[in-house]
Write an enzyme that holds these catalytic residues in place. Sequence first.
Site, mmCIF file in Angstrom:
data_model
loop_
_atom_site.group_PDB
_atom_site.id
_atom_site.type_symbol
_atom_site.label_atom_id
_atom_site.label_comp_id
_atom_site.label_asym_id
_atom_site.label_seq_id
_atom_site.Cartn_x
_atom_site.Cartn_y
_atom_site.Cartn_z
ATOM 1 N N HIS A 122 -5.262 76.034 64.649
ATOM 2 C CA HIS A 122 -4.845 75.230 65.807
ATOM 3 C C HIS A 122 -3.346 75.383 66.053
ATOM 4 O O HIS A 122 -2.893 75.537 67.200
ATOM 5 C CB HIS A 122 -5.163 73.758 65.564
ATOM 6 C CG HIS A 122 -6.625 73.437 65.567
ATOM 7 N ND1 HIS A 122 -7.458 73.766 66.605
ATOM 8 C CD2 HIS A 122 -7.401 72.792 64.651
ATOM 9 C CE1 HIS A 122 -8.686 73.350 66.345
ATOM 10 N NE2 HIS A 122 -8.679 72.759 65.147
ATOM 11 N N GLY A 128 -8.513 45.617 84.470
ATOM 12 C CA GLY A 128 -7.788 46.537 83.610
ATOM 13 C C GLY A 128 -8.480 46.715 82.279
ATOM 14 O O GLY A 128 -9.384 45.960 81.915
ATOM 15 N N ASP A 173 -14.269 69.382 67.100
ATOM 16 C CA ASP A 173 -13.750 70.350 68.066
ATOM 17 C C ASP A 173 -14.837 70.791 69.038
ATOM 18 O O ASP A 173 -14.602 70.931 70.249
ATOM 19 C CB ASP A 173 -13.207 71.574 67.327
ATOM 20 C CG ASP A 173 -12.016 71.222 66.447
ATOM 21 O OD1 ASP A 173 -11.370 70.209 66.741
ATOM 22 O OD2 ASP A 173 -11.759 71.946 65.473
ATOM 23 N N GLY A 185 -2.919 43.157 79.097
ATOM 24 C CA GLY A 185 -2.107 41.971 79.376
ATOM 25 C C GLY A 185 -2.552 41.162 80.572
ATOM 26 O O GLY A 185 -1.720 40.524 81.233
ATOM 27 N N HIS A 210 -7.988 75.884 58.728
ATOM 28 C CA HIS A 210 -8.489 75.315 59.991
ATOM 29 C C HIS A 210 -7.325 74.784 60.830
ATOM 30 O O HIS A 210 -7.199 75.111 62.017
ATOM 31 C CB HIS A 210 -9.490 74.196 59.676
ATOM 32 C CG HIS A 210 -10.131 73.593 60.882
ATOM 33 N ND1 HIS A 210 -11.428 73.844 61.241
ATOM 34 C CD2 HIS A 210 -9.647 72.748 61.834
ATOM 35 C CE1 HIS A 210 -11.718 73.181 62.352
ATOM 36 N NE2 HIS A 210 -10.646 72.499 62.727
ATOM 37 N N GLU A 211 -6.457 73.979 60.214
ATOM 38 C CA GLU A 211 -5.334 73.405 60.959
ATOM 39 C C GLU A 211 -4.311 74.470 61.309
ATOM 40 O O GLU A 211 -3.656 74.384 62.361
ATOM 41 C CB GLU A 211 -4.684 72.285 60.137
ATOM 42 C CG GLU A 211 -5.618 71.155 59.739
ATOM 43 C CD GLU A 211 -6.316 70.522 60.929
ATOM 44 O OE1 GLU A 211 -5.765 70.563 62.043
ATOM 45 O OE2 GLU A 211 -7.429 69.986 60.753
ATOM 46 N N PRO A 234 -9.053 46.750 78.191
ATOM 47 C CA PRO A 234 -8.738 45.708 77.204
ATOM 48 C C PRO A 234 -7.346 45.907 76.610
ATOM 49 O O PRO A 234 -6.937 47.024 76.295
ATOM 50 C CB PRO A 234 -9.833 45.903 76.134
ATOM 51 C CG PRO A 234 -10.946 46.592 76.839
ATOM 52 C CD PRO A 234 -10.307 47.460 77.868
#
Length: 686
Positions: free
Chosen positions: A464, A238, A536, A243, A460-461, A240
């Site tokens: 999106h 599995g 991006d 568990g 820019h944001e 890291p």
Amino acid sequence: MSEQNENKPPEKDPKSTGGDPRFNWRGFVLLSVALGIFGLAIWSKGSGSGVQEIPYKQFKELLQEDRIHIDEQSEKFLSMVEREGTREEYLRGWYKLDPADQIKGEKYQEFKTPINLAYVEDELKPLLKERQIEIYNFVADSNTLSAILLTFLPLFLIIFLLYFLFRHQMRSAGKGAMGFGKSKAKMMTMDKNKTSFKDVAGAEEAKEEVWEIVEYLRDPKKFQRLGGQIPKGVLLVGSPGTGKTLLARAIAGEADVPFFSISGSDFVEMFVGVGASRVRDMFEQGKKNAPCIIFIDEIDAVGRHRGHGMGGGHDEREQTLNALLVEMDGFDTQEGVIIIAATNRPDVLDPALLRPGRFDRQVTVNLPDVKGREAILKVHAKKVKLAADVDMGIIARGTPGYSGAELANVINEAALLAARRELKAITIAELEESRDKVRWGKERRSLAISEKEKENTAYHEAGHAILLCLLENTEPLHKVTIIPRGPSLGATMWLPEEDKFTNRKNELLDNLVVTMGGRVAEEIQFGDVTTGASGDIRQATDQARKMVCEWGMSEELGMIEYGNHQEHLFLARDMGGSARDYSEATAQKIDSEVKLLIDNAYKKAMELILANREHLEMIAQALLEFETLEGSHIHDIMEHGEMKNPPSSPKPPEVPKETSAPVEDEDKSKASDEGDLPGDLAPAGA
């Protein structure tokens, strides 16, 4: 933990009088005796014999005062003494004490005066002749005991200390001078801090697979009656932090058997043959304590594929692996020794280690789903104080892809944040902020950013965010922020409604369009582009190439996998052959298809944002004013042209003061401002 061979805590040595049972009383006594003898030798050399040493000038004064005492009956003479082996000479005799200096009726005091007879002979003889005193004899003095002690005792003392030092080091390394080949496996007793399956959450399938081992260790005859054999070895595979070690401890806790724990790197040392010897000793310990569990963590450190090292194999590691293979094939399952190993690199393990009869079963411990994450959060939340209205389901839904270790860190960071704010309990605000901090780092509100860069980040944001609202096959918009966090200057985050394990082609295409939104918004608003879209571009290129080469989503190239797409590269094994298994012409087609996907996404993003230019302006200006907007705020702007419930204006960070009262007020106000900043797993921003 304990290194004993019995499943019980260490007992104190009954011979010890108290304190730490490991205290070396014998060594302490011997050291004290040695120091005492050394001090006695120094004392006997000095004034310990009762002889007073006086200078030559004082001797002449005593001689002139007629205080030099000569008594033949009591053999008190003036003698010339020369010490053997040295050039040291001195006069030894007796002189009369003043009445005030007499102690216990002693009238005379023995003395010695260091002299060099060759220099003072001409002066000394007239003085002695004037007082009618003669040097009675010449005596050779020899203090053999003191000379031997002073010569050899320091050497013996150094050897003594070095012996105890090396003896302690050798015992620590392996209980004796030949302990290098002894196993370093530590046996964990289950009397205290017992781990059970209740402590392991989010891995229900893995617990079901290993439950057979627990039942076998509890009642071996149940399986032996039917002729079945329990797996000799179980390999836990599995990512890291999922568990694996905790699951192995839980198996031992549920079965209530001895649990030997060792790391794969503990086998190989600088001495040749140590690893193989430690493997044999480890299995011997296991057989003596059967039924038991031997847990080898990070087994890829010793179980790597043989014969694929650069410039030849590592002989010592291969010997250790060979010993492990022989021991696992040699002992019988009926002995009750179960081997559990853990690794996150199963691709590099030797095939002989994974064949049936050695590690018979591989148990995959995956990243937890939303129900598993909620269960893990509840397990760790038992150790902290939560507010009554905290819903762990909200945090679990907002942490897709988090491992168990990361979820534990979320709870811990939330507790630390609540303590800094002097809150009585952890609220949902601290949990959401710690969630973002664990994945992307702490908000950098104090970062000095120019208004020009801040405006560029806002548009820019906003690009999106608009596309997330307009496109149909995207996840719901969660939050947009222009507050720097980690390496990014801003982020647009969306929150999946449920865990997803596959993606449709339309979803991937819309995701490409959203990724292009930031660069498109910059170009529309400023007529120029910046370097802020590098993340991006990298993300879009990687996704488009996978769509073409791995997922068969190109009409031109069809459902063919191009290239050897391994998650990890095993040096020397994978570098030896070419990773490209297609022609140069096909490579050109792949590049063309990747570029076509990205160009189409860019064109669609340009059309949508141009059609919503007014909304782009409004969202960007709102970000410049409030810095952080929720998804509901963006939807209000898109539908109504304004925010019905705008957020509060941000406050700059304040440095805590020394006084206690103002700090409390500042922390509470800061909590109300920062607490409404939830995060998510999918940022798409600068």
